[in-house]
Design a protein around this motif. Structure first.
Motif, PDB file in Angstrom:
ATOM      1  N   ASP A 100     -73.780  87.085 -20.505  1.00 42.51           N
ATOM      2  CA  ASP A 100     -75.045  86.354 -20.462  1.00 42.51           C
ATOM      3  C   ASP A 100     -76.003  86.869 -21.542  1.00 42.51           C
ATOM      4  O   ASP A 100     -76.502  87.990 -21.466  1.00 42.51           O
ATOM      5  N   GLN A 130     -67.212  80.729 -18.060  1.00 43.31           N
ATOM      6  CA  GLN A 130     -65.767  80.554 -18.213  1.00 43.31           C
ATOM      7  C   GLN A 130     -65.446  80.091 -19.635  1.00 43.31           C
ATOM      8  O   GLN A 130     -64.499  80.559 -20.264  1.00 43.31           O
ATOM      9  N   LEU A 161     -70.169  89.890 -15.980  1.00 46.84           N
ATOM     10  CA  LEU A 161     -70.881  88.620 -16.103  1.00 46.84           C
ATOM     11  C   LEU A 161     -72.156  88.792 -16.922  1.00 46.84           C
ATOM     12  O   LEU A 161     -72.453  87.985 -17.818  1.00 46.84           O
ATOM     13  N   ASP A 162     -72.934  89.850 -16.653  1.00 47.46           N
ATOM     14  CA  ASP A 162     -74.167  90.096 -17.404  1.00 47.46           C
ATOM     15  C   ASP A 162     -73.881  90.338 -18.882  1.00 47.46           C
ATOM     16  O   ASP A 162     -74.693  89.986 -19.743  1.00 47.46           O
ATOM     17  N   SER A 214     -72.743  94.361 -15.101  1.00 48.86           N
ATOM     18  CA  SER A 214     -71.536  93.652 -14.694  1.00 48.86           C
ATOM     19  C   SER A 214     -70.908  92.950 -15.897  1.00 48.86           C
ATOM     20  O   SER A 214     -71.560  92.725 -16.922  1.00 48.86           O
ATOM     21  N   ASN A 256     -67.967  79.501 -12.819  1.00 50.21           N
ATOM     22  CA  ASN A 256     -69.155  79.176 -13.607  1.00 50.21           C
ATOM     23  C   ASN A 256     -68.676  78.607 -14.939  1.00 50.21           C
ATOM     24  O   ASN A 256     -68.162  79.326 -15.783  1.00 50.21           O
ATOM     25  N   LYS A 297     -62.411  86.862 -11.946  1.00 46.44           N
ATOM     26  CA  LYS A 297     -63.605  87.167 -11.160  1.00 46.44           C
ATOM     27  C   LYS A 297     -64.279  85.855 -10.753  1.00 46.44           C
ATOM     28  O   LYS A 297     -64.601  85.025 -11.613  1.00 46.44           O
ATOM     29  N   PRO A 298     -64.500  85.632  -9.444  1.00 49.40           N
ATOM     30  CA  PRO A 298     -65.069  84.353  -8.970  1.00 49.40           C
ATOM     31  C   PRO A 298     -66.370  83.977  -9.660  1.00 49.40           C
ATOM     32  O   PRO A 298     -66.603  82.796  -9.966  1.00 49.40           O
ATOM     33  N   GLU A 299     -67.242  84.959  -9.935  1.00 49.19           N
ATOM     34  CA  GLU A 299     -68.543  84.657 -10.535  1.00 49.19           C
ATOM     35  C   GLU A 299     -68.412  84.130 -11.967  1.00 49.19           C
ATOM     36  O   GLU A 299     -69.330  83.497 -12.493  1.00 49.19           O
ATOM     37  N   ILE A 300     -67.259  84.381 -12.596  1.00 45.94           N
ATOM     38  CA  ILE A 300     -66.996  83.854 -13.941  1.00 45.94           C
ATOM     39  C   ILE A 300     -66.109  82.616 -13.862  1.00 45.94           C
ATOM     40  O   ILE A 300     -66.377  81.599 -14.507  1.00 45.94           O
TER      41      ILE A 300
END
Length: 244
Positions: free
Chosen positions: A122, A198, A118-119, A116, A194, A188-191
């Protein structure tokens, strides 16, 4: 009122109207039976022609609108993004983790694991070292963004808008590339919700390019014509337009 036929058409005229030489008086009954004076076949032909022109205009309006939307979409993608590295050909970084690297064919991602967005942000992600996403610094980082590679680092640029334009044109060597702008990442909500991730996106104005399974005949790389930088020649071609 009186009625005349002129050039194959019927007209209603005032009672004191003086008929011209090429005009012909007709009766009220004749006028009311066919006010236009045009026969049915000719009227149907005119109707079809008017409909054809209307449909043609609507198609042209749709084409122009599609071009406008396309150009707006392209303008949302920066002309280019950059990446710094002390050793671009190396497949691993100092900690031994896999990273994007230059090959003889182009710029390759760390691997082919589809992770993803997000990953990819990370650093602790287990699959980051084999990711098929390459991260880049956009044109608007905060305070110059994160410095990668130290003082001896070299910089490489990828022509993101040129990739997008080539993809729109159906060029095969761009179909496997998927660009995510910083705005798209932040949507994207997950970013977005966070604060840590962000801030990562905002600091580097991060953009990501996913190298999906390519079309037959192409390696899993960003082709050289979309890349330039230190020790790399800048190629110009038909997809460049103003984004050379």
């Amino acid at each position: 009122m009186r009625y005349i036929k002129r050039s194959g058409k019927n007209y209603e005229v005032p009672d004191d109207y003086k008929k011209k030489k090429k005009e012909k008086w007709i009766s009220k009954e004749e006028y009311e039976l066919n006010p236009s004076g045009i026969n049915k076949e000719a009227a149907e032909k005119l109707k079809k022609e008017a409909l054809r022109k209307k449909e043609e205009m609507e198609r042209e309006e749709l084409r122009i609108e599609a071009l406008r939307i396309r150009e707006e979409k392209l303008k949302s993608i920066p002309l280019e993004v950059s990446r710094t590295d002390r050793n671009f050909p190396s497949k691993t970084n100092r900690s031994g983790q896999g990273k994007a690297h230059l090959t003889n064919e182009g710029l390759a991602p760390a691997g082919n694991t589809s992770i993803s967005n997000l990953d990819q942000l990370d650093q602790d992600s287990l699959n980051k070292g084999t990711s098929n996403i390459i991260s880049f610094t956009g044109p608007n980082p905060q305070n110059g963004g994160q410095a990668y590679g130290g003082n001896n680092a070299k910089r490489l640029f990828v022509k993101t808008r040129k990739i997008a334009r080539a993809k729109e044109k159906g060029k095969l060597d761009a179909q496997h590339l998927e660009i995510s702008t910083s705005n798209q990442l932040l949507s994207k909500p997950e970013i977005r919700f966070n604060r840590k991730f962000q801030s990562y996106v905002t600091k580097d104005d991060e953009h990501q390019i996913r190298v999906n399974n390519p079309n037959e005949g192409y390696d899993q790389i960003i082709p050289p014509r979309f890349i330039y930088g230190d020790d790399l020649e800048n190629e110009h071609d038909s997809d460049s337009d103003s984004e050379s």
